[in-house]
Design a protein around this motif. Structure first.
Motif, short mmCIF file in Angstrom:
data_model
loop_
_atom_site.label_atom_id
_atom_site.label_comp_id
_atom_site.label_asym_id
_atom_site.label_seq_id
_atom_site.Cartn_x
_atom_site.Cartn_y
_atom_site.Cartn_z
N ALA A 29 43.18 46.44 37.70
CA ALA A 29 42.83 45.59 38.84
C ALA A 29 41.42 45.07 38.68
CB ALA A 29 42.94 46.38 40.14
N GLU A 30 41.23 43.82 39.12
CA GLU A 30 39.91 43.19 39.07
C GLU A 30 39.63 42.51 40.40
OE1 GLU A 30 39.59 40.41 35.85
OE2 GLU A 30 40.18 41.88 34.35
N ALA A 31 38.67 43.02 41.14
CA ALA A 31 38.22 42.40 42.39
C ALA A 31 39.38 42.08 43.33
CB ALA A 31 37.40 41.15 42.09
N GLY A 32 40.29 43.04 43.50
CA GLY A 32 41.41 42.84 44.41
C GLY A 32 42.56 42.02 43.85
N GLY A 68 60.90 35.82 23.60
CA GLY A 68 60.18 34.56 23.69
C GLY A 68 59.91 34.08 25.11
N PHE A 69 60.46 34.75 26.10
CA PHE A 69 60.19 34.43 27.51
C PHE A 69 58.92 35.17 27.91
CE2 PHE A 69 64.68 33.74 27.07
CZ PHE A 69 64.99 32.71 27.94
N ASP A 70 58.09 34.54 28.71
CA ASP A 70 56.85 35.15 29.21
C ASP A 70 56.80 35.06 30.72
OD1 ASP A 70 55.51 35.75 26.69
OD2 ASP A 70 55.40 33.58 26.44
N VAL A 71 56.36 36.15 31.35
CA VAL A 71 56.23 36.19 32.80
C VAL A 71 54.88 36.79 33.16
CG1 VAL A 71 57.12 37.23 34.94
CG2 VAL A 71 58.71 36.39 33.22
N ALA A 72 54.26 36.25 34.20
CA ALA A 72 53.04 36.82 34.77
C ALA A 72 53.31 37.08 36.25
CB ALA A 72 51.87 35.86 34.62
N VAL A 73 52.90 38.24 36.72
CA VAL A 73 53.08 38.62 38.12
C VAL A 73 51.69 38.85 38.69
CG1 VAL A 73 54.09 40.28 39.72
CG2 VAL A 73 55.29 39.70 37.59
N HIS A 74 51.42 38.23 39.84
CA HIS A 74 50.10 38.34 40.47
C HIS A 74 50.24 38.76 41.93
CE1 HIS A 74 48.00 36.25 37.18
NE2 HIS A 74 49.11 35.55 37.09
N ALA A 75 49.30 39.59 42.38
CA ALA A 75 49.19 39.98 43.78
C ALA A 75 47.71 40.19 44.08
CB ALA A 75 49.98 41.25 44.07
N TRP A 76 47.32 39.93 45.32
CA TRP A 76 45.93 40.05 45.72
C TRP A 76 45.83 40.92 46.96
CZ3 TRP A 76 48.39 35.85 43.87
CH2 TRP A 76 47.85 35.22 42.75
N SER A 77 44.73 41.63 47.08
CA SER A 77 44.52 42.49 48.25
C SER A 77 44.30 41.68 49.52
CB SER A 77 43.34 43.43 48.01
OG SER A 77 42.16 42.69 47.75
N THR A 78 44.01 40.38 49.39
CA THR A 78 43.77 39.52 50.55
C THR A 78 45.01 38.74 50.97
OG1 THR A 78 43.02 37.78 49.06
CG2 THR A 78 41.33 39.24 49.99
N ASP A 79 46.16 38.97 50.32
CA ASP A 79 47.37 38.20 50.61
C ASP A 79 48.57 39.12 50.44
OD1 ASP A 79 49.22 36.18 51.01
OD2 ASP A 79 48.64 35.01 49.26
#
Length: 123
Positions: free
Chosen positions: A86-89, A99-110
């Motif tokens: 984790a970096e700054a929330g 060959g498929f790429d996925v990124a998953v994001h979540a934030w402590s403010t949302d």
């Protein structure tokens, strides 16, 4: 190429449902095939699909747990997933498969969890 798009879309939706079973995930971006090289030199017909799905629990957001659950759900479906520190929330994981790429994001403010995937480059 359509089969790859459908596979990616179904995987993103399935993982989103597994992470937040009480919510219906929403496809927020699915513009169709994109030529990633067009802005550089415009040559070639190579294309990818980029799809974004969002979900979350507004009543009990836990971004760290959601990202971990997404990584586990991808692994259970045959993907390789890595959770980043984790970096700054900001919490995130990435997953790859054939060959498929996925990124998953979540934030402590949302409360939202965002899953963005891309198909392999197809000439």
């Amino acid at each position: 190429m359509t089969a790859e798009r459908e596979f990616l879309r179904s995987e993103l939706l399935a993982v989103a449902k597994a992470v937040v079973p009480g919510q219906e995930p929403v496809v927020t971006r699915d513009p169709g095939p994109v030529n990633p090289g067009v802005l550089f030199d415009g040559r070639g017909a190579a294309t990818v699909y980029r799809i974004t799905v969002e979900t979350g629990n507004p009543n009990a957001p836990d971004p760290a747990a959601a990202v971990e659950a997404a990584a586990e759900a991808f692994r259970a479906r045959g993907w390789t997933a890595t959770v980043a520190p984790a970096e700054a929330g900001h919490y995130r994981t990435s997953a790859t498969r054939d060959g498929f790429d996925v990124a998953v994001h979540a934030w402590s403010t949302d409360w939202r969890l965002t899953l963005t995937g891309e198909t392999p480059l197809t000439p």
